[in-house]
Motif scaffolding. Sequence first.
Motif, PDB file in Angstrom:
ATOM      1  N   ASP A 151       6.696  16.676   5.436  1.00  0.00           N
ATOM      2  CA  ASP A 151       5.709  16.329   4.554  1.00  0.00           C
ATOM      3  C   ASP A 151       6.186  14.587   4.979  1.00  0.00           C
ATOM      4  OD1 ASP A 151       2.961  15.840   3.985  1.00  0.00           O
ATOM      5  OD2 ASP A 151       3.990  16.022   1.726  1.00  0.00           O
ATOM      6  N   VAL A 152       7.277  14.237   3.734  1.00  0.00           N
ATOM      7  CA  VAL A 152       7.375  12.316   3.881  1.00  0.00           C
ATOM      8  C   VAL A 152       7.523  12.183   6.017  1.00  0.00           C
ATOM      9  CG1 VAL A 152       9.448  11.130   3.291  1.00  0.00           C
ATOM     10  CG2 VAL A 152       8.644  12.333   1.442  1.00  0.00           C
ATOM     11  N   MET A 153       8.635  13.201   5.976  1.00  0.00           N
ATOM     12  CA  MET A 153       8.650  12.773   7.316  1.00  0.00           C
ATOM     13  C   MET A 153       7.201  12.761   8.741  1.00  0.00           C
ATOM     14  SD  MET A 153      11.613  12.636   8.115  1.00  0.00           S
ATOM     15  CE  MET A 153      13.438  12.322   7.807  1.00  0.00           C
ATOM     16  N   ARG A 185       4.066   6.244  -5.542  1.00  0.00           N
ATOM     17  CA  ARG A 185       3.780   5.801  -6.989  1.00  0.00           C
ATOM     18  C   ARG A 185       3.120   7.526  -7.703  1.00  0.00           C
ATOM     19  NH1 ARG A 185       3.591  -0.498  -8.541  1.00  0.00           N
ATOM     20  NH2 ARG A 185       5.586  -1.080  -8.651  1.00  0.00           N
ATOM     21  N   ALA A 186       2.130   6.962  -7.202  1.00  0.00           N
ATOM     22  CA  ALA A 186       0.506   8.136  -7.355  1.00  0.00           C
ATOM     23  C   ALA A 186       2.185   9.363  -6.549  1.00  0.00           C
ATOM     24  CB  ALA A 186      -0.164   8.097  -6.193  1.00  0.00           C
ATOM     25  N   ASP A 187       2.283   9.557  -5.862  1.00  0.00           N
ATOM     26  CA  ASP A 187       2.839  10.704  -5.442  1.00  0.00           C
ATOM     27  C   ASP A 187       3.245  10.982  -6.259  1.00  0.00           C
ATOM     28  OD1 ASP A 187       0.607  11.468  -3.139  1.00  0.00           O
ATOM     29  OD2 ASP A 187       2.405  10.455  -1.596  1.00  0.00           O
ATOM     30  N   LEU A 188       4.454  10.026  -6.538  1.00  0.00           N
ATOM     31  CA  LEU A 188       5.999  10.286  -7.591  1.00  0.00           C
ATOM     32  C   LEU A 188       4.892  10.992  -9.175  1.00  0.00           C
ATOM     33  CD1 LEU A 188       8.941  10.446  -8.626  1.00  0.00           C
ATOM     34  CD2 LEU A 188       8.800   7.564  -8.519  1.00  0.00           C
ATOM     35  N   CYS A 189       4.530   9.976  -9.882  1.00  0.00           N
ATOM     36  CA  CYS A 189       3.111  10.445 -11.217  1.00  0.00           C
ATOM     37  C   CYS A 189       2.846  11.958 -10.897  1.00  0.00           C
ATOM     38  CB  CYS A 189       2.350   9.410 -11.634  1.00  0.00           C
ATOM     39  SG  CYS A 189       2.847   7.971 -11.630  1.00  0.00           S
ATOM     40  N   ALA A 209       1.346  -1.148   0.278  1.00  0.00           N
ATOM     41  CA  ALA A 209      -0.108   0.167  -0.109  1.00  0.00           C
ATOM     42  C   ALA A 209       1.126   1.229  -0.037  1.00  0.00           C
ATOM     43  CB  ALA A 209      -1.510  -0.139   1.396  1.00  0.00           C
ATOM     44  N   HIS A 210       1.476   0.996   0.364  1.00  0.00           N
ATOM     45  CA  HIS A 210       3.274   2.074   0.932  1.00  0.00           C
ATOM     46  C   HIS A 210       3.431   2.638  -0.772  1.00  0.00           C
ATOM     47  CE1 HIS A 210       5.697   5.228   2.724  1.00  0.00           C
ATOM     48  NE2 HIS A 210       6.776   4.409   2.115  1.00  0.00           N
ATOM     49  N   SER A 230       3.748  14.462  -8.765  1.00  0.00           N
ATOM     50  CA  SER A 230       4.862  15.284  -8.738  1.00  0.00           C
ATOM     51  C   SER A 230       5.260  15.705 -10.221  1.00  0.00           C
ATOM     52  CB  SER A 230       6.211  14.910  -8.291  1.00  0.00           C
ATOM     53  OG  SER A 230       5.337  14.345  -6.665  1.00  0.00           O
ATOM     54  N   LYS A 231       5.557  14.935 -11.136  1.00  0.00           N
ATOM     55  CA  LYS A 231       6.235  14.821 -12.666  1.00  0.00           C
ATOM     56  C   LYS A 231       5.396  15.336 -13.395  1.00  0.00           C
ATOM     57  CE  LYS A 231       8.786  10.373 -12.407  1.00  0.00           C
ATOM     58  NZ  LYS A 231       9.488   8.757 -13.220  1.00  0.00           N
ATOM     59  N   ALA A 232       4.020  14.997 -12.750  1.00  0.00           N
ATOM     60  CA  ALA A 232       3.148  15.693 -13.817  1.00  0.00           C
ATOM     61  C   ALA A 232       3.147  17.500 -13.226  1.00  0.00           C
ATOM     62  CB  ALA A 232       1.418  15.484 -13.454  1.00  0.00           C
ATOM     63  N   SER A 233       3.348  17.588 -12.061  1.00  0.00           N
ATOM     64  CA  SER A 233       3.164  19.017 -11.692  1.00  0.00           C
ATOM     65  C   SER A 233       4.469  19.998 -12.342  1.00  0.00           C
ATOM     66  CB  SER A 233       3.532  19.014 -10.153  1.00  0.00           C
ATOM     67  OG  SER A 233       1.584  19.077  -9.903  1.00  0.00           O
TER      68      SER A 233
END
Length: 182
Positions: free
Chosen positions: A145-147, A75-79, A69-70, A81-84
């Motif tokens: 945010d990650v922490m 992966r969703a966060d990475l996508c 799940a993590h 971020s890349k799109a942004s």
Amino acid sequence: MAALHWLDLLEKEFDKAFVDLDLVLGEIDPEQCDLTYEGRAKMTALSSAFAQLCHKAQTIFQNNAKLEAHILNMRADLCDSKASKVIMEKELHNQLLQLHAVQLQLHSNLGQNVDSEAIKKKLEGEMETFKADSFKQVRLEAELDVMRKENAELRQHILGLQGEVYGARLAAKYLDKELAGR
């Protein structure tokens, strides 16, 4: 979830075989009670080892599910971020072109003959300085945010571990009482 279902089926099969073996040991001639006691002692050791194995497997399956799940979230966060990033770069380029055009128009309206390459170099230098300063700030915010997410996950994990410890203590008390009753 399939692994947990598989584990439940194995536990049921083990319990059934354990009860059947206990019944067979109960049918042994009372004169050979030493054999019955020794068999039941071995069954208890076997049951304990199987219970520990099941507990460890269940823990591994749950941790694996959490990690999967993590990974999906990451992966969703990475996508995202890349799109942004791509959108921001395109917008930055567009804004830079507009600014350059406005500056050239302003200079031509004022009657100044200005080299467009000099303006472009000046803008690029300012943009690089801005990027460097902004990157540090954004990176710190992202790490924060990650922490925070990791802290929340660890708190949940601690709560789960406390629940397991409490369950293990109850199981130990129950086994102590059961063994004292024999």
